[in-house]
Scaffold this active site. Structure first.
Site: not given
Ligand code: FAD
Length: 304
Positions: A97, A132, A180, A183, A185, A223
């Protein structure tokens, strides 16, 4: 997307609670979804996954990094983990991150840190490093970083969040980058992101199909949603797609039986393995996504 989700997202963003939680080790049931607090234990958790035909993407947990010292310490830990993965030969790559390695301190300093990580990963068997995506403003910066790095490094990729209106454009733009697809977060504004579950699910399916038909690099479908997974499996079969370039991903500790089932039915499977002391924000976001995950907390309180 109700009150509970907002409540846990607020808790995940609380810096005082994040700092306090570090002192208590893996509490509130977090040990079920965090693979270890140090590198050695985490490597053992990865070995156990590998034995089940599952690879790992490994994440050194850490949020609210606002000093160069903290960012450098996190970067060093990531470099150590890359070395440990290489030395032990476990089947794993890294997820990072950017906020943890200095994005909020100084973007140039962060860029140098990412370069060092990518170089190290390249030297350690050309290991893949996934950046990410986080909340929207940081996500925009993550894509800017990718644009600067992807010419120089082939072992870097990122995450597309289906709740963002811009997701479909990004799918077209990054056909040759390992991606990747998730949906999403975080809680984003209605001016930039779909809000309802129905709209997010529909856009998720749309971008998955768009990607799978045009991808020139690995695609990870991340997912826990069995309806989406079933849909993707059918889509792969209908279009006779190359399964070598597709994998499913889930988080460590969630739907573990389904993870093994998918891995043993002819699909690549990769588990996202978070480790470290800084588990609190990660854990609260999991509670925000699915209030049933509170069972982890209840069970840990009932069984000391
Ligand atoms: P949901 O929409 O939460 O659930 C859909 C349905 O699936 C549920 O109604 C239920 O029927 C079933 N289900 C879900 N979970 C369970 C369970 N535990 N047990 C039984 N049934 C269940 N987000 C980002 O913004 N950036 C990232 O970089 C990022 N990386 C991720 C990496 C991985 C490997 C994964 C799995 C997720 C990541 N996410 C990331 C989080 C993601 O955006 C979603 O917030 C999260 O995965 C929840 O959505 P879902 O697709 O799993 O399903």
């Amino acid at each position: 997307m109700g009150l509970t989700r907002d409540f846990f997202i607020k808790l995940s963003e609380n810096e005082t609670l994040n700092t306090a939680a570090k002192k208590y080790g893996l509490a509130l049931g977090a040990h079920k979804v965090v693979a270890g607090t140090d590198i050695e234990t985490t490597i053992e958790s990865i070995r156990a996954l590998n034995a089940k035909n599952i690879s790992a993407t490994v994440d050194n947990l850490g949020e609210f990094v606002f000093s160069k010292e903290e960012a450098t310490a996190a970067k060093n830990n990531i470099l150590e983990m890359i070395q440990a993965i290489y030395d032990t030969g476990v089947d794993a790559h890294m997820s990072i991150k950017l906020t943890q390695i200095g994005l909020d301190v100084d973007p140039e300093f962060c860029y140098e840190n990412v370069r060092e990580i990518l170089m190290k990963a390249y030297e350690c068997g050309n290991m893949h490093v996934n950046m990410d995506t986080e909340d929207y403003s940081h996500t925009v910066q993550t894509f800017e970083m990718l644009d600067r790095l992807k010419g120089e490094f082939k072992n870097v990729g990122t995450v597309i969040q289906a709740y963002l209106f811009r997701a479909s454009e990004e799918i077209d733009k990054y056909q040759d980058v390992r991606l990747r697809l998730v949906k999403g977060a975080y809680k984003e504004d209605a001016s930039i992101a779909y809000q309802s579950k129905e709209e997010i699910d529909a856009n998720y399916i749309k971008i998955i199909e768009q990607r799978l038909l045009n991808a020139k690099a690995m695609t990870s479908i991340a997912t826990h949603d069995h309806n989406i997974i079933d849909h993707v499996k059918k889509f792969i079969a209908q279009h006779n797609l190359n399964k070598d370039l597709i994998e499913f991903q889930m988080l460590y500790g969630f739907r573990s039986e389904l993870q093994v089932e998918i891995a043993n039915s002819g699909y690549n499977f990769c588990t996202y393995v978070p480790y470290g002391q800084d588990w609190y924000g990660y854990f609260m976001r999991r509670l925000a996504e699915r209030p049933q995950n509170l069972q982890l907390v209840y069970k840990s309180v009932a069984t000391p």
